[in-house]
Design an enzyme around this catalytic site. Structure first.
Site, PDB file in Angstrom:
ATOM      1  N   GLU A   1       0.065  -0.738   5.674  1.00 38.90           N
ATOM      2  CA  GLU A   1       1.174  -0.248   6.713  1.00 38.90           C
ATOM      3  C   GLU A   1       0.990   1.456   6.859  1.00 38.90           C
ATOM      4  OE1 GLU A   1       5.063   1.310   7.625  1.00 38.90           O
ATOM      5  OE2 GLU A   1       3.835   1.905   5.972  1.00 38.90           O
TER       6      GLU A   1
ATOM      7  N   ASP B   1       0.928  -1.351  -0.065  1.00 35.87           N
ATOM      8  CA  ASP B   1      -0.143   0.046  -0.003  1.00 35.87           C
ATOM      9  C   ASP B   1       1.018   1.307   0.001  1.00 35.87           C
ATOM     10  OD1 ASP B   1       0.650  -0.694   2.499  1.00 35.87           O
ATOM     11  OD2 ASP B   1      -0.504   0.946   3.459  1.00 35.87           O
TER      12      ASP B   1
END
Length: 423
Positions: free
Chosen positions: A149, A86
């Site tokens: 994250e 991400d």
């Protein structure tokens, strides 16, 4: 420093290009479904790496769209690399397509190039190269791929730990060299005030990601629009950026515009909050006002704080709450993430340091960081890679890039680190 590398650059860049083209922005990754709880883009990015791993002959598993892993080797014990696919939002001002790979002057541009799709691909290629050497290993090697994250909750790592085997040792190439034995604690807060009808009407907008220095701010007062521009940077290093919130506040103040939110910003600082704190292990506390939202009904400011490992978080919270109370603002904790502190003399840190020192010739000792990596999610885990000393930190910045030369060096170091840890 060694310069020759066995990385298959042509194949690597082709595979990385495919990964960078997948729009996996945290909280903006397309439709949320039962198979893609973090958004279809994030699940697609996880599957993209898993498919590559499967083609390389490795075992793979997608864990309900939150995360996945790729594994090689045999043995009762397992070592891991910790990466994420991400990314933060793109923002404005890019001179190259953000969701693509552009190679210019040895620099690979694209959102996620260094944070953290590039290092994830380097990690996978290091596994492939290790398998091709035929060197006998006593432990399995697993590449753990997370999808949350950059968010607040790290739902990916929570999902992993619910059902999967925990590594005996691991490292996250999501920071810099040398090894990072301590990471500051992270505190994210929200300051909020309800506005009454007698307040001068003002709208104020800035920031989309709490872990980034905002590079754009806009306000409307009495029908007049005001804008300011800054420079984005990672929230753990706010001095490397220019905060557009403060720039715009100064512009409004110069026009003698008054508002409770502007009064609050007068005290939003280390000294204003009485939190100018540091310790010998991890250095100084940092404060980054990240997101501002003001309308006729409410004024909101969200801030990212990274605090020294030896400091009690309760003391910081009490000081900030006391500082904003006279201005009528409430104090709310959005997220707390405790610090990471691994013994710098541990076998893991010493092994990684030896690999780095023998490759680079740099005898610097292990370091500390304000960043927050997946190393915090596991025991006996540290950050290790991918920036070298002196390299610019392009994480979360406009025109994010990672140099091809740095990628090659990371590949060599990670390959050797895996060999050492898995033996």
């Amino acid at each position: 420093m060694k310069t020759e590398s066995n990385l298959d650059v042509k194949a690597f860049l082709a595979d990385l290009k495919g990964l960078l083209k997948i729009e996996s922005t945290n909280n903006e990754a397309g439709m949320v479904t039962s198979e893609a709880p973090l958004g279809t883009g994030i699940n697609d990015a996880i599957d993209y790496l898993l498919d590559l791993g499967k083609n390389f002959g490795f075992k793979t598993k997608n864990l309900d769209g939150y995360c996945g892993y790729i594994e090689m080797g045999e043995g009762d014990e397992m070592v891991a690399m910790l990466n994420h696919v991400d990314t933060v939002a793109v923002g404005g001002g890019w001179t190259v397509p953000p969701f693509d790979l552009t190679l210019q002057d040895d620099k690979i541009y694209g959102r996620g190039a260094i944070d953290n799709k590039g290092p994830a691909m380097v990690s996978l290629y290091a596994m492939k190269a290790l398998a091709e050497t035929g060197i006998p290993l006593n432990k399995r090697v697993r590449l753990i791929i997370g999808g949350d994250e950059e968010g607040d909750a790290w739902r990916c790592m929570k999902r992993y730990k619910d059902t999967e085997e925990l590594p005996g040792a691991s490292f996250s190439p999501d920071s810099r060299f040398p090894a990072i034995f301590a990471e500051k604690g992270m505190l994210r807060i929200c300051l909020k005030k309800a506005l009454d009808s007698g307040t001068n009407e003002m709208t104020f907008f800035s920031g989309n990601q709490i872990n980034t220095v905002p590079d754009y701010a806009k306000a409307i007062v009495d029908g007049v629009t005001y804008k300011s521009y800054g420079k984005s940077a990672h929230a753990s290093e706010p001095d490397n950026g220019v905060n557009a919130i403060f720039r715009l506040a100064q512009k409004l103040k110069a026009r003698e515009i008054k508002h409770p939110f502007l009064e609050l910003l007068e005290v939003v600082s280390l000294d204003g909050f009485n939190i100018r704190i540091s310790d010998e292990i991890s250095g100084a506390l940092t404060l980054n006002p990240s997101i501002a939202r003001v309308d006729a009904e409410e004024a909101v400011l969200e801030c990212d704080i990274r605090y020294p490992v030896s400091v009690e978080i309760k003391d910081i919270e009490e000081q900030i709450a006391a500082a904003v109370k006279p201005y009528g603002f409430s104090f709310e904790i959005l997220e707390e993430l405790g610090p990471l502190h691994v013994d710098r003399e541990s076998a893991l840190v010493k092994s990684l340091q030896k690999v780095y020192r023998e490759y680079s010739g740099d005898s610097s000792g292990p370091m500390t960081s304000g960043g927050a990596t997946y190393a915090r999610a596991f025991d006996n885990a540290v950050a290790f890679g991918g920036r070298f000393p002196g390299e610019a930190n392009m994480c979360h910045q406009t025109d994010e890039y990672w140099s091809l030369e740095s990628m090659k060096k990371n590949f060599d170091i990670i390959l050797k680190a895996l060999e050492v840890l898995a033996k």
